[in-house]
Write a protein that holds these residues in place. Sequence first.
Motif, PDB file in Angstrom:
ATOM      1  N   SER A  31     -16.974  -3.849  12.468  1.00 56.76           N
ATOM      2  CA  SER A  31     -15.549  -3.325  12.048  1.00 56.76           C
ATOM      3  C   SER A  31     -15.598  -5.275  10.960  1.00 56.76           C
ATOM      4  CB  SER A  31     -14.370  -4.176  12.034  1.00 56.76           C
ATOM      5  OG  SER A  31     -13.714  -3.781  13.123  1.00 56.76           O
ATOM      6  N   ALA A  32     -15.806  -5.334   9.598  1.00 54.30           N
ATOM      7  CA  ALA A  32     -15.555  -6.716   9.235  1.00 54.30           C
ATOM      8  C   ALA A  32     -14.039  -6.681   8.318  1.00 54.30           C
ATOM      9  CB  ALA A  32     -16.764  -7.649   8.717  1.00 54.30           C
ATOM     10  N   GLU A  33     -13.278  -7.778   8.213  1.00 55.74           N
ATOM     11  CA  GLU A  33     -12.383  -7.557   6.710  1.00 55.74           C
ATOM     12  C   GLU A  33     -12.327  -8.656   6.146  1.00 55.74           C
ATOM     13  OE1 GLU A  33      -8.184  -5.661   7.986  1.00 55.74           O
ATOM     14  OE2 GLU A  33      -7.384  -7.559   7.198  1.00 55.74           O
ATOM     15  N   LYS A  34     -11.960  -8.422   5.174  1.00 54.72           N
ATOM     16  CA  LYS A  34     -12.307  -9.803   4.597  1.00 54.72           C
ATOM     17  C   LYS A  34     -10.891  -9.578   3.217  1.00 54.72           C
ATOM     18  CE  LYS A  34     -17.033 -10.946   4.428  1.00 54.72           C
ATOM     19  NZ  LYS A  34     -17.332 -12.873   4.571  1.00 54.72           N
ATOM     20  N   SER A  35     -10.815 -11.215   2.730  1.00 56.02           N
ATOM     21  CA  SER A  35      -9.665 -10.803   1.389  1.00 56.02           C
ATOM     22  C   SER A  35     -10.379 -11.776   0.257  1.00 56.02           C
ATOM     23  CB  SER A  35      -8.626 -11.634   2.277  1.00 56.02           C
ATOM     24  OG  SER A  35      -8.285 -10.850   3.605  1.00 56.02           O
ATOM     25  N   LEU A  36      -9.761 -10.901  -0.693  1.00 55.26           N
ATOM     26  CA  LEU A  36      -9.732 -11.601  -2.510  1.00 55.26           C
ATOM     27  C   LEU A  36      -8.404 -11.747  -3.127  1.00 55.26           C
ATOM     28  CD1 LEU A  36     -11.828  -9.697  -4.404  1.00 55.26           C
ATOM     29  CD2 LEU A  36     -11.089  -8.456  -2.470  1.00 55.26           C
ATOM     30  N   ASP A  37      -8.300 -12.381  -4.198  1.00 55.07           N
ATOM     31  CA  ASP A  37      -7.125 -12.852  -4.996  1.00 55.07           C
ATOM     32  C   ASP A  37      -7.463 -12.092  -5.984  1.00 55.07           C
ATOM     33  OD1 ASP A  37      -5.407 -15.245  -3.100  1.00 55.07           O
ATOM     34  OD2 ASP A  37      -7.322 -16.218  -4.591  1.00 55.07           O
ATOM     35  N   PRO A  38      -6.357 -10.894  -6.543  1.00 54.35           N
ATOM     36  CA  PRO A  38      -6.750  -9.986  -7.086  1.00 54.35           C
ATOM     37  C   PRO A  38      -6.794 -10.880  -8.854  1.00 54.35           C
ATOM     38  CG  PRO A  38      -4.234  -9.794  -6.564  1.00 54.35           C
ATOM     39  CD  PRO A  38      -5.149 -10.619  -5.466  1.00 54.35           C
ATOM     40  N   ASN A  39      -7.346  -9.895  -9.752  1.00 57.21           N
ATOM     41  CA  ASN A  39      -7.256 -10.062 -10.828  1.00 57.21           C
ATOM     42  C   ASN A  39      -7.446  -9.462 -11.799  1.00 57.21           C
ATOM     43  OD1 ASN A  39      -9.575  -9.125 -10.869  1.00 57.21           O
ATOM     44  ND2 ASN A  39     -10.888 -10.222 -11.507  1.00 57.21           N
ATOM     45  N   LYS A 155     -19.248  -7.097  -4.802  1.00 56.17           N
ATOM     46  CA  LYS A 155     -19.603  -8.196  -3.850  1.00 56.17           C
ATOM     47  C   LYS A 155     -18.829  -8.331  -2.321  1.00 56.17           C
ATOM     48  CE  LYS A 155     -20.484 -10.496  -8.157  1.00 56.17           C
ATOM     49  NZ  LYS A 155     -20.202 -12.062  -8.988  1.00 56.17           N
ATOM     50  N   VAL A 156     -17.289  -8.531  -2.338  1.00 57.19           N
ATOM     51  CA  VAL A 156     -16.759  -8.161  -1.077  1.00 57.19           C
ATOM     52  C   VAL A 156     -16.906  -7.270   0.057  1.00 57.19           C
ATOM     53  CG1 VAL A 156     -14.417  -9.087   0.029  1.00 57.19           C
ATOM     54  CG2 VAL A 156     -14.921  -9.834  -1.959  1.00 57.19           C
ATOM     55  N   GLU A 157     -17.295  -6.117  -0.529  1.00 52.18           N
ATOM     56  CA  GLU A 157     -17.218  -5.019   0.176  1.00 52.18           C
ATOM     57  C   GLU A 157     -18.500  -5.080   0.828  1.00 52.18           C
ATOM     58  OE1 GLU A 157     -16.817  -1.084  -1.934  1.00 52.18           O
ATOM     59  OE2 GLU A 157     -14.274  -1.469  -2.054  1.00 52.18           O
ATOM     60  N   THR A 158     -19.991  -5.691   0.283  1.00 53.72           N
ATOM     61  CA  THR A 158     -20.952  -5.863   0.554  1.00 53.72           C
ATOM     62  C   THR A 158     -21.020  -7.018   1.743  1.00 53.72           C
ATOM     63  OG1 THR A 158     -22.017  -4.659  -1.774  1.00 53.72           O
ATOM     64  CG2 THR A 158     -23.209  -6.195   0.239  1.00 53.72           C
ATOM     65  N   ALA A 159     -20.714  -8.006   0.891  1.00 60.03           N
ATOM     66  CA  ALA A 159     -20.754  -9.191   2.523  1.00 60.03           C
ATOM     67  C   ALA A 159     -19.982  -8.679   3.486  1.00 60.03           C
ATOM     68  CB  ALA A 159     -19.685  -9.865   1.580  1.00 60.03           C
ATOM     69  N   ALA A 160     -18.581  -7.873   3.637  1.00 57.72           N
ATOM     70  CA  ALA A 160     -18.520  -7.520   4.736  1.00 57.72           C
ATOM     71  C   ALA A 160     -18.646  -6.386   5.796  1.00 57.72           C
ATOM     72  CB  ALA A 160     -17.048  -6.511   4.056  1.00 57.72           C
ATOM     73  N   LEU A 161     -19.611  -5.761   4.868  1.00 55.82           N
ATOM     74  CA  LEU A 161     -19.898  -4.392   5.489  1.00 55.82           C
ATOM     75  C   LEU A 161     -22.072  -5.533   6.377  1.00 55.82           C
ATOM     76  CD1 LEU A 161     -21.523  -1.768   5.710  1.00 55.82           C
ATOM     77  CD2 LEU A 161     -22.796  -1.957   3.594  1.00 55.82           C
ATOM     78  N   GLY A 162     -22.112  -6.451   6.050  1.00 58.00           N
ATOM     79  CA  GLY A 162     -23.376  -7.093   6.973  1.00 58.00           C
ATOM     80  C   GLY A 162     -22.435  -7.996   7.551  1.00 58.00           C
ATOM     81  N   SER A 221       5.125 -10.542  -6.928  1.00 58.80           N
ATOM     82  CA  SER A 221       4.199 -11.356  -6.203  1.00 58.80           C
ATOM     83  C   SER A 221       2.556 -10.794  -5.333  1.00 58.80           C
ATOM     84  CB  SER A 221       4.730 -11.251  -4.491  1.00 58.80           C
ATOM     85  OG  SER A 221       5.835 -12.198  -4.432  1.00 58.80           O
ATOM     86  N   ALA A 222       1.535 -10.431  -5.541  1.00 55.67           N
ATOM     87  CA  ALA A 222       0.118  -9.995  -5.856  1.00 55.67           C
ATOM     88  C   ALA A 222      -0.450 -10.440  -4.405  1.00 55.67           C
ATOM     89  CB  ALA A 222      -1.172 -10.493  -7.316  1.00 55.67           C
ATOM     90  N   GLY A 223      -0.362 -11.029  -3.580  1.00 53.67           N
ATOM     91  CA  GLY A 223      -1.055 -11.406  -2.444  1.00 53.67           C
ATOM     92  C   GLY A 223      -2.441 -11.459  -2.619  1.00 53.67           C
ATOM     93  N   GLN A 224      -2.513 -10.639  -1.331  1.00 55.25           N
ATOM     94  CA  GLN A 224      -4.234 -11.303  -1.716  1.00 55.25           C
ATOM     95  C   GLN A 224      -4.450  -9.231  -1.288  1.00 55.25           C
ATOM     96  OE1 GLN A 224      -5.983 -13.314   2.015  1.00 55.25           O
ATOM     97  NE2 GLN A 224      -6.763 -15.097  -0.510  1.00 55.25           N
ATOM     98  N   ILE A 225      -5.270  -9.200  -1.270  1.00 51.90           N
ATOM     99  CA  ILE A 225      -6.585  -7.237  -1.534  1.00 51.90           C
ATOM    100  C   ILE A 225      -7.162  -8.298   0.046  1.00 51.90           C
ATOM    101  CG2 ILE A 225      -8.075  -6.203  -2.186  1.00 51.90           C
ATOM    102  CD1 ILE A 225      -7.126  -7.136  -5.078  1.00 51.90           C
ATOM    103  N   LYS A 226      -7.203  -7.285   0.583  1.00 53.76           N
ATOM    104  CA  LYS A 226      -8.033  -6.903   1.691  1.00 53.76           C
ATOM    105  C   LYS A 226      -8.887  -5.260   2.125  1.00 53.76           C
ATOM    106  CE  LYS A 226      -4.125 -10.085   5.065  1.00 53.76           C
ATOM    107  NZ  LYS A 226      -4.678 -11.028   5.288  1.00 53.76           N
TER     108      LYS A 226
END
Length: 238
Positions: A31-39, A155-162, A221-226
């Motif tokens: 498993s892998a988890e990544k975060s990104l800021d919502p736009n 893009k983030v999902e692909t990076a997390a998949l690797g 408050s948007a926070g981050q998307i995980k």
Amino acid sequence: MRKALALMFLSFTIVAGLAHAEDRLIIVGGSAEKSLDPNMVTLNVEVWSKATTAKQAQQLAANQFKQVKKTFDEYKVKKEDIQTDNYSLNPEYIYDQKTQQNKMVGFRVVQTLMVTLHKVNEAGNFLDALVVEKKSTDSGVNINSINWDSDQRTKVETAALGDAVRAAKEKAEEIAKAAGVKIKAVARISHGVTNVRPPVPVNRGFAMKAAMADSAPTELSAGQIKVRVDVTAEYEIN
């Protein structure tokens, strides 16, 4: 007869060999988890009205929608970012204690819209502009939920998949080393993506209170998307 028996025996040997080969697997999860800021933020906007007749209810809903549409135009919301999710016109009933029966008292119109705003820093003001204070109680606007997202999610999902696949491979190699065997090839890999942060429900009364006169502007408050990616990998061993 002998030829038939020989063929049957050969077939059984091949099937048994394949079954044995399939059993020589190391099955692991990674498993892998990544975060990104919502736009971007999507709001579930509900426009409603009620009246004694269906036609009056529809007219009130249409007038209310015009006000909502003005707000969309002010915030430059594109047509492709506005989608009618549901429209209903239904009779309303109250229970009559005297007759012990439901009595129809009018009609209610409800139209729900999925609206995407790309300027997330304006989300609070946008919400306040949609829901304004009014003296009448025959129509209004509710905000049912908000959902933060990003157009960079793929893009983030692909990076997390690797990363998840590499984590699974490391785990399989460690198991193989401890067991005194070697990995030959990948037999099968499956994966799934999970949005760790689901859509946030908004209390119906919240929007009305936020838009009352002399009240402070609504802050969101948007926070981050995980994004979490899980994989299951099967490795053939010798």
